[in-house]
Design a protein around this motif. Structure first.
Motif, PDB file in Angstrom:
ATOM      1  N   ARG A 238       0.927  -1.195  -0.050  1.00  0.00           N
ATOM      2  CA  ARG A 238      -0.052   0.146  -0.008  1.00  0.00           C
ATOM      3  C   ARG A 238       0.923   1.249  -0.037  1.00  0.00           C
ATOM      4  O   ARG A 238       1.803   1.230   0.825  1.00  0.00           O
ATOM      5  CB  ARG A 238      -0.948  -0.176   1.205  1.00  0.00           C
ATOM      6  CG  ARG A 238      -1.866   0.933   1.058  1.00  0.00           C
ATOM      7  CD  ARG A 238      -2.969   0.807   2.317  1.00  0.00           C
ATOM      8  NE  ARG A 238      -4.071   1.946   2.525  1.00  0.00           N
ATOM      9  CZ  ARG A 238      -5.261   1.802   2.022  1.00  0.00           C
ATOM     10  NH1 ARG A 238      -5.351   0.744   1.262  1.00  0.00           N
ATOM     11  NH2 ARG A 238      -5.838   2.672   2.191  1.00  0.00           N
ATOM     12  N   SER A 239       0.529   2.220  -0.738  1.00  0.00           N
ATOM     13  CA  SER A 239       1.406   3.491  -0.957  1.00  0.00           C
ATOM     14  C   SER A 239       1.215   4.477   0.278  1.00  0.00           C
ATOM     15  O   SER A 239       2.173   5.283   0.681  1.00  0.00           O
ATOM     16  CB  SER A 239       1.192   4.245  -2.410  1.00  0.00           C
ATOM     17  OG  SER A 239      -0.292   4.574  -2.303  1.00  0.00           O
ATOM     18  N   PHE A 240       0.128   4.286   0.869  1.00  0.00           N
ATOM     19  CA  PHE A 240      -0.127   5.327   1.853  1.00  0.00           C
ATOM     20  C   PHE A 240      -1.239   4.671   2.893  1.00  0.00           C
ATOM     21  O   PHE A 240      -1.774   3.874   2.673  1.00  0.00           O
ATOM     22  CB  PHE A 240      -0.620   6.844   1.441  1.00  0.00           C
ATOM     23  CG  PHE A 240      -2.025   6.627   1.057  1.00  0.00           C
ATOM     24  CD1 PHE A 240      -3.053   6.908   1.785  1.00  0.00           C
ATOM     25  CD2 PHE A 240      -2.200   6.656  -0.482  1.00  0.00           C
ATOM     26  CE1 PHE A 240      -4.441   6.695   1.375  1.00  0.00           C
ATOM     27  CE2 PHE A 240      -3.471   6.327  -0.866  1.00  0.00           C
ATOM     28  CZ  PHE A 240      -4.681   6.920  -0.034  1.00  0.00           C
ATOM     29  N   MET A 241      -0.976   5.190   4.206  1.00  0.00           N
ATOM     30  CA  MET A 241      -2.019   5.008   5.183  1.00  0.00           C
ATOM     31  C   MET A 241      -2.513   6.457   5.811  1.00  0.00           C
ATOM     32  O   MET A 241      -1.598   7.188   6.140  1.00  0.00           O
ATOM     33  CB  MET A 241      -1.308   4.092   6.316  1.00  0.00           C
ATOM     34  CG  MET A 241      -2.295   3.448   7.279  1.00  0.00           C
ATOM     35  SD  MET A 241      -3.479   2.248   6.561  1.00  0.00           S
ATOM     36  CE  MET A 241      -4.551   1.982   8.023  1.00  0.00           C
ATOM     37  N   THR A 242      -3.922   6.245   5.946  1.00  0.00           N
ATOM     38  CA  THR A 242      -4.191   7.702   6.610  1.00  0.00           C
ATOM     39  C   THR A 242      -4.695   7.318   8.191  1.00  0.00           C
ATOM     40  O   THR A 242      -4.819   6.312   8.502  1.00  0.00           O
ATOM     41  CB  THR A 242      -5.548   8.252   6.060  1.00  0.00           C
ATOM     42  OG1 THR A 242      -6.322   6.900   5.960  1.00  0.00           O
ATOM     43  CG2 THR A 242      -5.386   8.541   4.777  1.00  0.00           C
ATOM     44  N   VAL A 243      -4.147   8.277   8.906  1.00  0.00           N
ATOM     45  CA  VAL A 243      -4.019   8.192  10.450  1.00  0.00           C
ATOM     46  C   VAL A 243      -4.748   9.534  11.121  1.00  0.00           C
ATOM     47  O   VAL A 243      -4.177  10.728  10.643  1.00  0.00           O
ATOM     48  CB  VAL A 243      -2.764   7.853  11.210  1.00  0.00           C
ATOM     49  CG1 VAL A 243      -3.017   8.008  12.552  1.00  0.00           C
ATOM     50  CG2 VAL A 243      -2.261   6.640  10.487  1.00  0.00           C
ATOM     51  N   CYS A 244      -5.761   9.181  11.903  1.00  0.00           N
ATOM     52  CA  CYS A 244      -6.321  10.557  12.590  1.00  0.00           C
ATOM     53  C   CYS A 244      -6.316  10.492  13.995  1.00  0.00           C
ATOM     54  O   CYS A 244      -6.819   9.653  14.593  1.00  0.00           O
ATOM     55  CB  CYS A 244      -7.763  10.732  11.923  1.00  0.00           C
ATOM     56  SG  CYS A 244      -8.545  12.330  12.859  1.00  0.00           S
ATOM     57  N   PRO A 245      -5.447  11.374  14.714  1.00  0.00           N
ATOM     58  CA  PRO A 245      -5.347  11.287  16.075  1.00  0.00           C
ATOM     59  C   PRO A 245      -6.504  12.070  16.712  1.00  0.00           C
ATOM     60  O   PRO A 245      -6.777  13.316  16.723  1.00  0.00           O
ATOM     61  CB  PRO A 245      -4.323  12.111  16.449  1.00  0.00           C
ATOM     62  CG  PRO A 245      -3.687  12.377  15.404  1.00  0.00           C
ATOM     63  CD  PRO A 245      -4.247  12.074  14.064  1.00  0.00           C
ATOM     64  N   GLU A 246      -8.040  11.331  17.012  1.00  0.00           N
ATOM     65  CA  GLU A 246      -9.146  11.909  16.999  1.00  0.00           C
ATOM     66  C   GLU A 246      -9.641  11.899  18.573  1.00  0.00           C
ATOM     67  O   GLU A 246     -10.202  11.353  18.947  1.00  0.00           O
ATOM     68  CB  GLU A 246     -10.085  11.025  16.194  1.00  0.00           C
ATOM     69  CG  GLU A 246     -11.530  11.701  16.121  1.00  0.00           C
ATOM     70  CD  GLU A 246     -12.714  10.602  16.055  1.00  0.00           C
ATOM     71  OE1 GLU A 246     -13.572  11.077  15.374  1.00  0.00           O
ATOM     72  OE2 GLU A 246     -12.525   9.362  16.422  1.00  0.00           O
ATOM     73  N   PHE A 247      -8.919  13.029  18.985  1.00  0.00           N
ATOM     74  CA  PHE A 247      -9.283  13.430  20.503  1.00  0.00           C
ATOM     75  C   PHE A 247     -10.389  14.410  20.402  1.00  0.00           C
ATOM     76  O   PHE A 247      -9.974  15.619  20.018  1.00  0.00           O
ATOM     77  CB  PHE A 247      -7.981  13.700  21.251  1.00  0.00           C
ATOM     78  CG  PHE A 247      -6.993  12.708  21.340  1.00  0.00           C
ATOM     79  CD1 PHE A 247      -7.025  11.930  22.388  1.00  0.00           C
ATOM     80  CD2 PHE A 247      -5.832  12.672  20.547  1.00  0.00           C
ATOM     81  CE1 PHE A 247      -6.320  10.662  22.620  1.00  0.00           C
ATOM     82  CE2 PHE A 247      -4.990  11.445  20.649  1.00  0.00           C
ATOM     83  CZ  PHE A 247      -5.213  10.624  21.863  1.00  0.00           C
ATOM     84  N   GLY A 248     -11.501  14.116  20.919  1.00  0.00           N
ATOM     85  CA  GLY A 248     -12.535  14.998  20.970  1.00  0.00           C
ATOM     86  C   GLY A 248     -12.565  16.076  22.170  1.00  0.00           C
ATOM     87  O   GLY A 248     -11.813  15.698  23.248  1.00  0.00           O
ATOM     88  N   PRO A 249     -13.542  16.950  21.966  1.00  0.00           N
ATOM     89  CA  PRO A 249     -13.621  17.832  23.186  1.00  0.00           C
ATOM     90  C   PRO A 249     -14.799  17.233  24.355  1.00  0.00           C
ATOM     91  O   PRO A 249     -15.405  16.253  24.093  1.00  0.00           O
ATOM     92  CB  PRO A 249     -14.417  19.162  22.441  1.00  0.00           C
ATOM     93  CG  PRO A 249     -15.431  18.385  21.537  1.00  0.00           C
ATOM     94  CD  PRO A 249     -14.374  17.203  21.001  1.00  0.00           C
TER      95      PRO A 249
END
Length: 283
Positions: A238-249
């Protein structure tokens, strides 16, 4: 394999309008934004993210097939890198959920080459690790956004151990390895094409502070899962991997009951997690 680390727009309204937030995310070093609701028209949005060198992970909420079709049509003009769907309902019977996912997959294939993943999320069809396993086993082309904080909360555990035997004199039960739970994580990891890098624990989808103490212990558990995901995607080419540090309020974030101020600032936590990913996983 490139890591594309995006900033979740959830709870960031205090930074100003969306244009201001995009600038702040770019200045902080993120590769993009993850956003469920965009209050700019597609041409303006695409121009701004292009100028800032950002990409979009588009979010959509689709409890029904009809909603999926409408939401897909809404987000595609924004040219996302990947689309993350809160799909179905937790109360769907298995056959109903299976039909939902199969129809959504066919709709997406007919409309776009952009990948659509379905998030492991409470309230959605993939709310539990055992339910997710059943769907993944039944639908080979179903891929997920791994938000494993929902798994640890729903299972009230670390997805490795279960109670066994009778309570001791203190009312406590022994914890023993649980191969079934490990198998649930194995298939989820195999089918993950997007990561929500938030850390939860037994009772909260967002722990008090993932940087210290027991919170750091939970972070290290999650990092074992994330490492396995990234290793598998690299092996696949796979050429890329998406990552989201999803810390909410707050109230998602643990907060002072009087001031409602988060004990650990979501902006700081996201920056910390972005740096940790880049230090540990980028090659």
């Amino acid at each position: 394999m490139d890591l594309k680390i995006t900033k979740c727009d959830w709870g960031m309204e205090y930074l100003g309008d969306l244009s201001s937030r995009l600038q702040a995310f770019s200045d902080a070093g993120y590769d993009g934004i993850e956003c469920f609701f965009i209050d700019l028209d597609p041409s303006d949005f695409k121009e701004q993210v292009s100028q800032l060198g950002l990409e979009l992970n588009a979010g959509m909420v689709a409890p029904t097939v009809e909603a999926f079709r409408a939401e897909l049509a809404r987000v595609l003009p924004y040219n996302p890198t990947i689309i993350n769907c809160h799909g179905g309902r937790d109360y769907y019977e298995f056959d109903q959920g299976k039909t939902f996912f199969k129809e959504c997959i066919e709709i997406a294939k007919g409309e776009t080459d952009i990948e659509v993943v379905h998030e492991t999320h409470r309230r959605c069809a993939l709310y539990s690790p055992w339910g997710t396993r059943r769907y993944l086993e039944a639908i080979p082309d179903l891929f997920i956004c791994a938000d494993f904080s929902h798994f640890t909360v729903v299972s009230e555990g670390n997805m490795k151990l279960s109670t066994a035997g009778s309570p001791d004199e203190n009312g406590l039960m022994a914890l023993v390895p649980d191969p079934e739970k490990e198998a649930m994580m194995d298939i989820a990891i195999e089918r993950t094409h997007h990561i929500h890098a938030r850390v939860g624990d037994l009772h909260r989808p967002q722990c008090l502070d993932p940087r210290v103490g027991i919170g750091l212990e939970w972070t290290e558990l999650y990092e074992e899962w994330w490492q396995r995901i990234l290793d598998l995607r690299r092996e696949e080419g796979r050429s890329f991997m998406t990552v989201c540090p999803e810390f909410g309020p707050p109230p998602y974030a643990p907060a002072d009951p009087v001031t409602n101020k988060a004990y650990s600032d979501p902006w700081d936590l996201s920056l910390w997690m972005m740096g940790r990913f880049r230090d540990r996983y980028e090659v």
